[in-house]
Design an enzyme around this catalytic site. Structure first.
Site, PDB file in Angstrom:
ATOM      1  N   CYS A 163      33.272  54.945  47.957  1.00 19.84           N
ATOM      2  CA  CYS A 163      33.656  53.864  48.953  1.00 19.84           C
ATOM      3  C   CYS A 163      32.331  53.322  49.468  1.00 19.84           C
ATOM      4  O   CYS A 163      31.697  53.794  50.381  1.00 19.84           O
ATOM      5  CB  CYS A 163      34.569  54.341  50.020  1.00 19.84           C
ATOM      6  SG  CYS A 163      35.264  52.693  51.194  1.00 19.84           S
ATOM      7  N   CYS A 217      33.577  45.001  49.850  1.00 18.86           N
ATOM      8  CA  CYS A 217      34.164  45.876  49.060  1.00 18.86           C
ATOM      9  C   CYS A 217      32.952  46.296  48.129  1.00 18.86           C
ATOM     10  O   CYS A 217      32.503  45.557  47.342  1.00 18.86           O
ATOM     11  CB  CYS A 217      35.122  45.614  48.129  1.00 18.86           C
ATOM     12  SG  CYS A 217      35.823  46.974  47.061  1.00 18.86           S
TER      13      CYS A 217
HETATM   14  O1  PYC Z   1      33.882  50.591  48.053  1.00 18.55           O
HETATM   15  O2  PYC Z   1      33.999  49.410  50.083  1.00 18.55           O
HETATM   16  C1  PYC Z   1      34.449  50.300  48.832  1.00 18.55           C
HETATM   17  C2  PYC Z   1      35.842  50.081  48.954  1.00 18.55           C
HETATM   18  C3  PYC Z   1      36.834  49.666  50.010  1.00 18.55           C
HETATM   19  C4  PYC Z   1      38.162  49.914  49.422  1.00 18.55           C
HETATM   20  C5  PYC Z   1      38.029  50.347  48.275  1.00 18.55           C
HETATM   21  N1  PYC Z   1      36.688  50.625  47.945  1.00 18.55           N
END
Ligand code: PYC
Length: 328
Positions: free
Chosen positions: A239, A89
């Site tokens: 993300c 994550c």
């Molecule tokens: O930042 O890799 C990330 C992530 C995955 C799910 C929520 N954030």
């Protein structure tokens, strides 16, 4: 029986992370991937207690620190959410670093973290931002057609960035914050189409993150995304693993050279900077972002509380409601 769990909350570009500092389950010895198996099979109630309502919410990603098995690492970490467990994550790793600084456990410099899919280096920069060097990322399939129920055929790339992503452009959806319901519904239908037609990552892993791309609105950004996470919450940040998957695709298409910067905007307007380095033919994304600590608290797990272990949502609890014998 009542247990107390110390947590530190932060957000990275709007996306929350809750780090379990003490009171978590003892996952024994062995590689972090093995500890994840133990967490899943024996202590899933703890996961749900920490991140699900009424203490948490669908967007929170939990992080459990544990002993690494790799002697070159400073710590191990397992990320989890409202329905299960993540591979890596990115926003959570950035949140973890500012949490460790808040606790006075680091002052700056690099932490080497063992995660289930591999080793990640996280660097707390002098200006408070964090750069993570993610696990090697790659695209496994290009322009894959998916029949999504109620939508029809959509096309996207499949790429690994520490989790599996379906990356979709040219979908006709406007990426705007006042369209969250429509975007969630659209992305969820793609997810259903992938499942129904048995489309997986190249290792057979479930593609549980859907990433839609559109035109950026933040100054200097190259692209905006909407990312739907496995438990149907959308990622408020750009993300980290999703941006890694995007960088791997850009590199494969010859659209991003090592060292060049890609600025990925999220649906809420936060931005990650990304670049890649290539070692022995493998693409390692580096993601930079900021996080802020917003709570340092103690969770109380009271066995008499009927919702002590969280309200069951999409991923119903599978283990009996027992409290872990924890470290504290
Ligand atoms: O930042 O890799 C990330 C992530 C995955 C799910 C929520 N954030």
């Amino acid at each position: 029986m009542t247990r107390r769990v110390r947590v530190v909350d932060s957000h990275t570009g709007g996306e929350p992370t809750r780090v379990v500092v003490s009171g978590g389950p003892d996952l024994g010895t062995g590689p972090v991937s093995q500890k994840l198996d133990r967490f899943r099979s024996e202590y899933d109630t703890f996961r749900s207690a920490v991140v699900n309502e009424p203490r948490g919410n669908d967007a929170i990603v939990g992080a459990l620190l544990c002993e690494p098995s790799d002697p070159s690492c400073d710590a191990g970490v397992i990320f989890f959410n409202n329905v299960g467990y993540l591979g890596m994550c990115g926003h959570g790793t950035i949140g973890l670093m500012v949490t460790l600084a808040h606790l006075g456990r680091i002052r700056g410099g690099v932490c080497r973290l063992e995660t289930p899919p591999g080793i990640v280096d996280a660097h707390l920069l002098d200006d408070g931002r964090v750069t993570i060097r993610n696990v090697a990322s790659y695209r496994s399939a290009v322009h894959v057609p998916v029949e999504a129920p109620g939508i029809g055929r959509v096309y996207g790339d499949i790429a690994w960035g520490g989790n599996w992503f379906f990356l979709c452009s040219g979908h006709g959806q406007e990426l705007a914050l006042d369209r969250l319901d429509e975007l969630t519904d659209f992305a969820w239908r793609i997810r259903q189409g992938l499942t129904a037609h048995g489309i997986t990552g190249s290792d057979g892993g479930e593609i549980d993150h859907i990433e839609l791309f559109g035109h950026p609105t933040a100054p200097g950004a190259d692209s905006k995304n909407f990312v739907l996470c496995p438990g149907k919450a959308y990622d408020r940040s750009p993300c980290g693993t999703g941006t890694s998957a995007k960088l791997a695709c850009l590199y494969a298409d010859g659209k991003l050279r090592p060292g060049e910067t890609w600025r990925q905007e999220s649906i809420v307007g936060s931005v990650f900077e990304g670049t890649v380095s290539v070692v022995n033919g493998k693409v390692y994304p580096e993601i930079t972002g900021s996080a802020y600590v917003n709570a340092d608290a103690e969770l109380i797990l009271d066995d008499r509380d009927p919702f002590c272990y969280g309200i069951r949502t999409a991923g119903a609890l599978v283990t009996p409601a027992v409290l872990p014998t924890g470290t504290s």
